[in-house]
Design a protein around this motif. Structure first.
Motif, PDB file in Angstrom:
ATOM      1  N   ALA A  86       0.824  -1.205   0.000  1.00 29.32           N
ATOM      2  CA  ALA A  86       0.000   0.000   0.000  1.00 29.32           C
ATOM      3  C   ALA A  86       0.860   1.258   0.000  1.00 29.32           C
ATOM      4  CB  ALA A  86      -0.884  -0.007   1.239  1.00 29.32           C
TER       5      ALA A  86
ATOM      6  N   THR B 246      -2.362   7.655   6.649  1.00 25.16           N
ATOM      7  CA  THR B 246      -3.292   6.952   5.757  1.00 25.16           C
ATOM      8  C   THR B 246      -2.561   5.839   5.026  1.00 25.16           C
ATOM      9  OG1 THR B 246      -2.912   8.496   3.955  1.00 25.16           O
ATOM     10  CG2 THR B 246      -4.790   8.952   5.374  1.00 25.16           C
TER      11      THR B 246
ATOM     12  N   GLN C 120      -3.275   3.344   1.854  1.00 28.83           N
ATOM     13  CA  GLN C 120      -4.143   3.073   0.710  1.00 28.83           C
ATOM     14  C   GLN C 120      -3.598   1.857  -0.031  1.00 28.83           C
ATOM     15  OE1 GLN C 120      -4.826   6.434  -1.805  1.00 28.83           O
ATOM     16  NE2 GLN C 120      -6.591   5.465  -2.741  1.00 28.83           N
TER      17      GLN C 120
ATOM     18  N   TRP D 168      -2.974  -1.040  -2.699  1.00 32.69           N
ATOM     19  CA  TRP D 168      -3.099  -1.084  -4.154  1.00 32.69           C
ATOM     20  C   TRP D 168      -4.161  -2.109  -4.556  1.00 32.69           C
ATOM     21  CZ3 TRP D 168       2.421  -0.925  -2.725  1.00 32.69           C
ATOM     22  CH2 TRP D 168       2.915   0.378  -2.801  1.00 32.69           C
TER      23      TRP D 168
ATOM     24  N   THR E  61      -7.523  -3.571  -2.983  1.00 28.55           N
ATOM     25  CA  THR E  61      -8.460  -3.336  -1.872  1.00 28.55           C
ATOM     26  C   THR E  61      -8.850  -4.609  -1.133  1.00 28.55           C
ATOM     27  OG1 THR E  61     -10.295  -3.339  -3.445  1.00 28.55           O
ATOM     28  CG2 THR E  61      -9.428  -1.185  -2.777  1.00 28.55           C
TER      29      THR E  61
ATOM     30  N   CYS F 269      -7.221  -5.018   2.308  1.00 23.19           N
ATOM     31  CA  CYS F 269      -7.519  -3.995   3.323  1.00 23.19           C
ATOM     32  C   CYS F 269      -7.772  -4.616   4.710  1.00 23.19           C
ATOM     33  CB  CYS F 269      -8.721  -3.165   2.858  1.00 23.19           C
ATOM     34  SG  CYS F 269      -8.780  -1.533   3.569  1.00 23.19           S
TER      35      CYS F 269
ATOM     36  N   SER G 197     -11.177   1.939   8.912  1.00 21.08           N
ATOM     37  CA  SER G 197     -11.155   1.655   7.488  1.00 21.08           C
ATOM     38  C   SER G 197     -12.519   1.906   6.861  1.00 21.08           C
ATOM     39  CB  SER G 197     -10.749   0.195   7.268  1.00 21.08           C
ATOM     40  OG  SER G 197     -10.894  -0.150   5.919  1.00 21.08           O
ATOM     41  N   ASP G 198     -12.502   2.408   5.621  1.00 18.93           N
ATOM     42  CA  ASP G 198     -13.760   2.561   4.873  1.00 18.93           C
ATOM     43  C   ASP G 198     -13.809   1.548   3.733  1.00 18.93           C
ATOM     44  OD1 ASP G 198     -12.021   3.526   2.958  1.00 18.93           O
ATOM     45  OD2 ASP G 198     -12.785   5.583   3.003  1.00 18.93           O
TER      46      ASP G 198
ATOM     47  N   LYS H 175     -11.475   1.097   1.519  1.00 18.87           N
ATOM     48  CA  LYS H 175     -10.497   1.488   0.501  1.00 18.87           C
ATOM     49  C   LYS H 175      -9.246   2.107   1.129  1.00 18.87           C
ATOM     50  CE  LYS H 175     -13.943   2.336  -3.029  1.00 18.87           C
ATOM     51  NZ  LYS H 175     -14.922   3.308  -3.428  1.00 18.87           N
ATOM     52  N   ILE H 176      -9.458   2.915   2.160  1.00 17.18           N
ATOM     53  CA  ILE H 176      -8.351   3.602   2.827  1.00 17.18           C
ATOM     54  C   ILE H 176      -8.419   3.305   4.324  1.00 17.18           C
ATOM     55  CG2 ILE H 176      -7.358   5.847   3.417  1.00 17.18           C
ATOM     56  CD1 ILE H 176      -8.357   6.912   0.774  1.00 17.18           C
TER      57      ILE H 176
ATOM     58  N   ARG I  13      -7.159   4.574   8.019  1.00 15.81           N
ATOM     59  CA  ARG I  13      -6.638   5.758   8.711  1.00 15.81           C
ATOM     60  C   ARG I  13      -6.231   5.373  10.124  1.00 15.81           C
ATOM     61  NH1 ARG I  13     -10.571   7.360   5.539  1.00 15.81           N
ATOM     62  NH2 ARG I  13     -10.228   9.075   4.094  1.00 15.81           N
TER      63      ARG I  13
END
Length: 184
Positions: A54, A65, A67, A69, A71, A74, A92-93, A95-96, A98
């Protein structure tokens, strides 16, 4: 004689490098991507570093953050962070991810300062061990007749000078890191 001193200096530089990496991984209340360096993610059965899976960046002073590559990894990254000893719960949402770093308490700062001192002392011990090994090799060369008494004294002085130089470097690194921890 020269190769012994060169070898000793290389080992001392490696010791300094290890200490720098250890200090970089200390969480100082600020977002620092280096805290994730030792966290490994189970990626298709192989332990893989997060920075290979990521993009890791500092969004704000206290927010890191991640992110991925891919998903689909994750959840695995999130789980690896939770099971590590970082002590921060990632959000986490999908995709990213935090990571919000809380401000350090006074007690935690003092604890970190002690850890920093301990790491510095361990590094100095390693430097002194390298010096001792170099001195032993030099004395063995003197005993076998490859070195004269004057050459031995000169080499011992150079070895001690190297030791002093790297111990001072460790002291300045320690002072800088402790100041950074206490000022936040």
């Amino acid at each position: 004689m020269k190769e012994i001193l060169t070898n000793a200096e290389q080992h001392m530089k490696k010791t300094i490098g290890v200490l720098q990496n250890d200090y970089a991984a200390i969480r100082a209340g600020r977002a620092n991507p280096a805290v994730l360096d030792k966290v490994m993610v189970d990626y298709y059965g192989a332990p893989t570093a997060i920075n290979q899976l990521a993009a890791v960046s500092v969004a704000e002073a206290r927010i890191l953050t991640i992110q991925p590559w891919d998903t689909s990894v994750c959840r695995a990254i999130e789980k690896a962070i939770q099971t590590s000893d970082i002590g921060i719960n990632p959000q986490s949402d999908g995709k990213i991810i935090r990571m919000t770093f809380p401000p350090l308490t006074e007690d935690r700062r003092k604890e970190l300062a002690k850890d920093i001192s301990k790491m510095a002392e361990e590094s100095k011990v390693a430097i002194r061990n390298i010096r001792r090994e170099a001195m032993d090799k030099l004395k063995a060369k003197k005993k076998s007749g490859d070195l004269t008494e004057d050459d031995l004294k000169q080499a011992e002085k150079k070895t001690q000078d190297l030791t002093d130089k790297y111990c001072k470097e460790i002291d300045s690194m320690q002072e800088k890191k402790q100041k950074e921890i206490m000022e936040i």
